[in-house]
Motif scaffolding. Sequence first.
Motif, PDB file in Angstrom:
ATOM      1  N   GLY A  19      45.708  41.565  46.061  1.00  0.00           N
ATOM      2  CA  GLY A  19      45.080  40.623  46.979  1.00  0.00           C
ATOM      3  C   GLY A  19      45.747  39.266  47.044  1.00  0.00           C
ATOM      4  N   LYS A  20      44.936  38.307  47.422  1.00  0.00           N
ATOM      5  CA  LYS A  20      45.391  36.931  47.650  1.00  0.00           C
ATOM      6  C   LYS A  20      44.922  36.034  46.509  1.00  0.00           C
ATOM      7  CE  LYS A  20      41.227  35.743  50.286  1.00  0.00           C
ATOM      8  NZ  LYS A  20      40.499  36.935  49.794  1.00  0.00           N
ATOM      9  N   PRO A  21      45.397  34.773  46.455  1.00  0.00           N
ATOM     10  CA  PRO A  21      44.868  33.832  45.463  1.00  0.00           C
ATOM     11  C   PRO A  21      43.356  33.726  45.568  1.00  0.00           C
ATOM     12  CG  PRO A  21      46.842  32.937  46.463  1.00  0.00           C
ATOM     13  CD  PRO A  21      46.509  34.191  47.236  1.00  0.00           C
ATOM     14  N   GLY A  22      42.690  33.775  44.417  1.00  0.00           N
ATOM     15  CA  GLY A  22      41.229  33.742  44.381  1.00  0.00           C
ATOM     16  C   GLY A  22      40.587  35.106  44.284  1.00  0.00           C
ATOM     17  N   ASP A  23      41.369  36.181  44.440  1.00  0.00           N
ATOM     18  CA  ASP A  23      40.830  37.537  44.353  1.00  0.00           C
ATOM     19  C   ASP A  23      40.838  38.037  42.907  1.00  0.00           C
ATOM     20  OD1 ASP A  23      40.494  37.478  47.053  1.00  0.00           O
ATOM     21  OD2 ASP A  23      42.003  39.013  47.514  1.00  0.00           O
ATOM     22  N   LEU A  24      40.037  39.065  42.664  1.00  0.00           N
ATOM     23  CA  LEU A  24      39.935  39.684  41.338  1.00  0.00           C
ATOM     24  C   LEU A  24      40.200  41.179  41.470  1.00  0.00           C
ATOM     25  CD1 LEU A  24      39.090  39.812  38.307  1.00  0.00           C
ATOM     26  CD2 LEU A  24      36.721  40.037  39.102  1.00  0.00           C
ATOM     27  N   THR A  25      41.064  41.702  40.597  1.00  0.00           N
ATOM     28  CA  THR A  25      41.351  43.131  40.545  1.00  0.00           C
ATOM     29  C   THR A  25      41.067  43.636  39.139  1.00  0.00           C
ATOM     30  OG1 THR A  25      43.092  42.899  42.213  1.00  0.00           O
ATOM     31  CG2 THR A  25      43.098  44.911  40.886  1.00  0.00           C
ATOM     32  N   LEU A  26      40.269  44.704  39.044  1.00  0.00           N
ATOM     33  CA  LEU A  26      39.949  45.319  37.759  1.00  0.00           C
ATOM     34  C   LEU A  26      40.615  46.686  37.676  1.00  0.00           C
ATOM     35  CD1 LEU A  26      36.116  44.578  37.432  1.00  0.00           C
ATOM     36  CD2 LEU A  26      38.008  43.279  36.475  1.00  0.00           C
ATOM     37  N   LEU A  27      41.196  46.989  36.519  1.00  0.00           N
ATOM     38  CA  LEU A  27      41.747  48.309  36.235  1.00  0.00           C
ATOM     39  C   LEU A  27      40.924  48.940  35.127  1.00  0.00           C
ATOM     40  CD1 LEU A  27      45.622  47.742  36.196  1.00  0.00           C
ATOM     41  CD2 LEU A  27      44.148  48.287  38.137  1.00  0.00           C
ATOM     42  N   VAL A  28      40.421  50.155  35.386  1.00  0.00           N
ATOM     43  CA  VAL A  28      39.625  50.865  34.389  1.00  0.00           C
ATOM     44  C   VAL A  28      40.197  52.258  34.202  1.00  0.00           C
ATOM     45  CG1 VAL A  28      37.534  49.549  34.906  1.00  0.00           C
ATOM     46  CG2 VAL A  28      37.963  51.697  36.118  1.00  0.00           C
ATOM     47  N   GLY A  29      39.835  52.887  33.099  1.00  0.00           N
ATOM     48  CA  GLY A  29      40.328  54.221  32.778  1.00  0.00           C
ATOM     49  C   GLY A  29      40.398  54.386  31.277  1.00  0.00           C
ATOM     50  N   GLN A  30      40.477  55.633  30.831  1.00  0.00           N
ATOM     51  CA  GLN A  30      40.517  55.902  29.404  1.00  0.00           C
ATOM     52  C   GLN A  30      41.811  55.361  28.788  1.00  0.00           C
ATOM     53  OE1 GLN A  30      39.094  59.918  28.207  1.00  0.00           O
ATOM     54  NE2 GLN A  30      38.783  60.286  30.400  1.00  0.00           N
ATOM     55  N   GLN A  31      41.878  55.444  27.442  1.00  0.00           N
ATOM     56  CA  GLN A  31      43.087  55.010  26.753  1.00  0.00           C
ATOM     57  C   GLN A  31      44.301  55.787  27.261  1.00  0.00           C
ATOM     58  OE1 GLN A  31      40.213  54.998  24.841  1.00  0.00           O
ATOM     59  NE2 GLN A  31      40.308  52.808  24.467  1.00  0.00           N
ATOM     60  N   ALA A  32      45.436  55.109  27.260  1.00  0.00           N
ATOM     61  CA  ALA A  32      46.734  55.741  27.562  1.00  0.00           C
ATOM     62  C   ALA A  32      46.816  56.267  28.988  1.00  0.00           C
ATOM     63  CB  ALA A  32      47.041  56.857  26.566  1.00  0.00           C
TER      64      ALA A  32
END
Length: 386
Positions: A19-32
């Motif tokens: 995204g752009k400045p001010g946006d939030l990105t989350l990454l989720v998932g199991q280990q490895a």
Amino acid sequence: MKLSISHFAQIAKAEIDFGKPGDLTLLVGQQATGKSLVLQWLKLMCDRPKIREDWNRYGTNWRVPGDTTRELDAFFGEGLGAGYSASETIIKLDQKNFLLNAKSVSQQNPKESVYFIPAQRALLMADGWPRPFSSYVRGTPYVARAQSERLVQWLGNGQETIFPIPRKFPEGLRDRLTQTIFHGASVQADRQSTESRLLLKIDSGKQTQIPYMAWTAGQREFVPLLMALYRLLPSSKVTKDSEIDTVVIEEPELGLHPKAVFALGHAVLHLMSRGYRVAVSTHSPLMLDFAWTLRRLKKLHEQGDHSLRPWREALEINSPLASKLLTSTVRTYFMGYKSDNTVVAQDISELRTNSDDPAEAAWGLMQEDAIRMADIVSQMNLNFQD
């Protein structure tokens, strides 16, 4: 800002919109599943000239004739360069392709645009004091070595009180961190002993000094993050670090109670409000609660309800902070293994609990077992009055 990764290590395909400045990105998932690899690729694609300059300064042999993946080993950690295939791997940031062993990336006085806070935070503070970049063995990832060097430089300013520092951070954020992580204790730099070290000082009638390795796990993990936030959230009229566009935080929840994770969620909101693009990898359902809430509050605003009251009450923030978040977009990506043991990234940003896809309905599978147990128990004829 969009990052595309194909066929690197276990990652078959990942297309992430930061995204752009001010946006939030989350990454989720199991280990490895490669969450850290994705975030490190973002760093390498944005700051490659600065990274090479650091290697040259500290004597890292990142280019050796005949060793085509030495640069990747130096960056990700020894052995990970083997995950790059000259015939299959494609890495692209927007319209820029990654070229292995590229020679034309040098710049005069290259700047750092991505501030990376790695997950190995407690390990950077051996015996309560960080180590310089060049003291790490060659297998250590660049992002860990660089953050440790930043901590060395920050602590070199002679500051005795590390936390709390008056007028550092917005008052509400500082109070939350005090109440949920330190509980009235202060963090001090001991520069009088033979070796400099950090101490936790507790004043409960008689003053007690606790060495770093006797702190709670959450306190040890948080303090290196705290010092990074001092740089990123300046208390002067300048609201952000002018060089930094993007902040990456790996697993901010490490060792922390959910109340403290909520306080760190507030720190993320402040970073967003000051114009940083923020990317977070997490195993915390509470961080996804933030994402779910922010998306629905924004949708409410887009549908014509311009009251800031829901923002204030749901997130426990003030109106000025809420108003700065109105234009922010929150995205969530799930990284999961397929039947062939490769990983694919999936956009689950809507976080719909009624989705037919368990990866989204159980929010990156973090809630899957809790939902299953609750469903089974709810069907039982239980009498809790006995």
